[in-house]
Motif scaffolding. Structure first.
Motif, mmCIF file in Angstrom:
data_model
loop_
_atom_site.group_PDB
_atom_site.id
_atom_site.type_symbol
_atom_site.label_atom_id
_atom_site.label_comp_id
_atom_site.label_asym_id
_atom_site.label_seq_id
_atom_site.Cartn_x
_atom_site.Cartn_y
_atom_site.Cartn_z
ATOM 1 N N ALA A 48 0.834 -1.208 0.000
ATOM 2 C CA ALA A 48 0.000 0.000 0.000
ATOM 3 C C ALA A 48 0.866 1.255 0.000
ATOM 4 C CB ALA A 48 -0.924 -0.003 1.220
ATOM 5 N N ALA A 49 1.994 1.211 0.725
ATOM 6 C CA ALA A 49 2.904 2.359 0.753
ATOM 7 C C ALA A 49 3.483 2.619 -0.638
ATOM 8 C CB ALA A 49 4.022 2.112 1.757
ATOM 9 N N LEU A 50 3.900 1.564 -1.302
ATOM 10 C CA LEU A 50 4.464 1.706 -2.641
ATOM 11 C C LEU A 50 3.432 2.270 -3.614
ATOM 12 C CD1 LEU A 50 7.020 1.003 -4.425
ATOM 13 C CD2 LEU A 50 5.773 -1.080 -5.038
ATOM 14 N N ARG A 51 2.241 1.716 -3.577
ATOM 15 C CA ARG A 51 1.184 2.154 -4.499
ATOM 16 C C ARG A 51 0.693 3.557 -4.160
ATOM 17 N NH1 ARG A 51 -1.729 -3.010 -6.883
ATOM 18 N NH2 ARG A 51 -0.023 -4.509 -6.641
ATOM 19 N N GLY A 52 0.655 3.875 -2.867
ATOM 20 C CA GLY A 52 0.274 5.228 -2.479
ATOM 21 C C GLY A 52 1.288 6.251 -2.950
ATOM 22 N N ALA A 222 -5.139 6.501 0.311
ATOM 23 C CA ALA A 222 -6.005 7.465 -0.386
ATOM 24 C C ALA A 222 -5.338 8.008 -1.644
ATOM 25 C CB ALA A 222 -6.354 8.617 0.561
ATOM 26 N N GLU A 223 -4.010 8.070 -1.644
ATOM 27 C CA GLU A 223 -3.285 8.604 -2.805
ATOM 28 C C GLU A 223 -3.599 7.810 -4.065
ATOM 29 O OE1 GLU A 223 -0.243 8.540 0.690
ATOM 30 O OE2 GLU A 223 -1.969 7.365 -0.003
ATOM 31 N N VAL A 224 -3.799 6.496 -3.904
ATOM 32 C CA VAL A 224 -4.171 5.650 -5.045
ATOM 33 C C VAL A 224 -5.487 6.139 -5.647
ATOM 34 C CG1 VAL A 224 -4.982 3.337 -5.686
ATOM 35 C CG2 VAL A 224 -2.920 3.606 -4.294
ATOM 36 N N GLY A 225 -6.446 6.407 -4.764
ATOM 37 C CA GLY A 225 -7.752 6.862 -5.236
ATOM 38 C C GLY A 225 -7.727 8.252 -5.833
ATOM 39 N N HIS A 226 -6.937 9.143 -5.254
ATOM 40 C CA HIS A 226 -6.819 10.486 -5.833
ATOM 41 C C HIS A 226 -6.277 10.398 -7.259
ATOM 42 C CE1 HIS A 226 -7.917 12.666 -2.273
ATOM 43 N NE2 HIS A 226 -6.914 12.209 -1.549
ATOM 44 N N ALA A 227 -5.261 9.562 -7.445
ATOM 45 C CA ALA A 227 -4.674 9.418 -8.776
ATOM 46 C C ALA A 227 -5.645 8.736 -9.728
ATOM 47 C CB ALA A 227 -3.370 8.638 -8.698
ATOM 48 N N ILE A 260 -10.242 7.155 -0.567
ATOM 49 C CA ILE A 260 -9.908 6.127 0.417
ATOM 50 C C ILE A 260 -10.530 4.796 0.010
ATOM 51 C CG2 ILE A 260 -10.172 5.402 2.828
ATOM 52 C CD1 ILE A 260 -10.254 8.430 3.538
ATOM 53 N N GLU A 261 -11.770 4.826 -0.436
ATOM 54 C CA GLU A 261 -12.432 3.589 -0.855
ATOM 55 C C GLU A 261 -11.712 2.940 -2.028
ATOM 56 O OE1 GLU A 261 -16.802 3.452 -0.876
ATOM 57 O OE2 GLU A 261 -16.753 5.525 -0.148
ATOM 58 N N LEU A 262 -11.222 3.737 -2.943
ATOM 59 C CA LEU A 262 -10.460 3.181 -4.060
ATOM 60 C C LEU A 262 -9.129 2.616 -3.587
ATOM 61 C CD1 LEU A 262 -11.228 5.895 -6.769
ATOM 62 C CD2 LEU A 262 -12.026 3.517 -6.761
ATOM 63 N N GLY A 263 -8.531 3.252 -2.581
ATOM 64 C CA GLY A 263 -7.326 2.700 -1.977
ATOM 65 C C GLY A 263 -7.602 1.365 -1.303
#
Length: 279
Positions: A48-52, A222-227, A260-263
């Motif tokens: 999750a850290a890497l993907r975020g 959450a960064e995953v979802g923002h992107a 966040i949900e997408l993350g």
């Protein structure tokens, strides 16, 4: 605590916000209940850290494939590489600052900017790094590619940072989603540092989500979802925050909740892959 002394709590009553809070809570509970999380949560946290970090860097103009981020070891060659390196360092550092956040959020923000810049001291011998790890002063330029809104002046930045710090230290009854969205939005609006403001704002959002207890194992990036929602949607929602209207604030909080949900969905997919033996 009254709404006057706990202004963030009042945001929880805006139209649609309670529904976003509930939806996020249920999504987080689902991934935490996954059987893989009971045995291999450390691996999910690392992934999750890497993907975020990849997602945050993408919003800041370095949209690299996940495997490229995973593969690379040199992040100092050019602008995009430096941005990815900064995002990776921030994600790693966020977990080390949790105990300090509620006592001294401004100290944490300064540290985040220092880490993003890859610096170990606030100044260099020739003075070129003296803007690192501190809020900008009057007349100092800001490098921020994504956000092109008017910059608050240095005096306003100092005052609003102090206000944000007081809110964090005071705590309150606002849901984690609301607090995280406000911290993220305020830092993005202020752009208090000379560089990497977007990365720092999203790292601070991550800290709030972890520190609040909503996502203590940092598996809901959450960064995953923002992107994933894209820069255009991100900026449109952020304009709602900047407007300060009830509708705009609710739009921004809802956007952060969806991120966040997408993350969560991303980490759930990692859990499923591990369960199948595919990762």
């Amino acid at each position: 605590m009254s709404s006057a002394s706990d202004p963030l709590a009042a945001l929880g009553s805006l139209p649609g916000v309670a529904e976003s809070v509930d939806s996020v809570r249920k999504a987080v509970d689902r991934v935490y209940g996954h059987r893989v999380m009971r045995r291999r949560s450390g691996e999910i946290t690392s992934e999750a850290a890497l993907r975020g970090a990849r997602g945050s860097a993408a919003l800041s103009g370095a949209d690299w494939a996940l495997e490229e981020v995973r593969r690379r070891t040199d992040f100092g060659a050019q602008d995009e590489a430096r941005t990815v390196g900064a995002a990776l360092r921030l994600t790693a550092e966020a977990g080390q600052l949790l105990s300090i956040w509620r006592q001294s959020p401004l100290r944490v923000l300064a540290r985040l900017h220092l880490v993003a810049c890859g610096a170990t001291a606030p100044a260099s011998a020739d003075g070129t790094a003296d803007v690192v790890g501190r809020p900008r002063l009057a007349g100092e330029p800001v490098e921020e590619l994504l956000v092109d809104l008017p910059l608050p002046d240095a005096e306003e930045v100092a005052g609003r940072l102090d206000g944000l710090s007081r809110l964090v230290i005071a705590g309150g009854s606002a849901p984690a989603l609301v607090t995280a969205a406000v911290v993220h939005g305020e830092l993005l609006a202020l752009r208090p540092f000379a560089s990497y403001n977007g990365l720092v704002a999203r790292a601070a959002e991550r800290i709030v989500l972890i520190n609040s207890g909503l996502d203590p194992k940092a598996v809901c990036p959450a960064e995953v979802g923002h992107a994933e929602q894209g820069a255009e949607a991100y900026l449109k929602a952020f304009e709602g925050y900047v407007s300060g209207t009830a509708e705009g604030m609710a739009q921004w909080i809802g956007h952060c909740g969806r991120s966040i949900e997408l993350g969560v969905r991303e980490s759930t997919a990692v859990c499923e892959a591990l369960q199948r033996g595919a990762a």
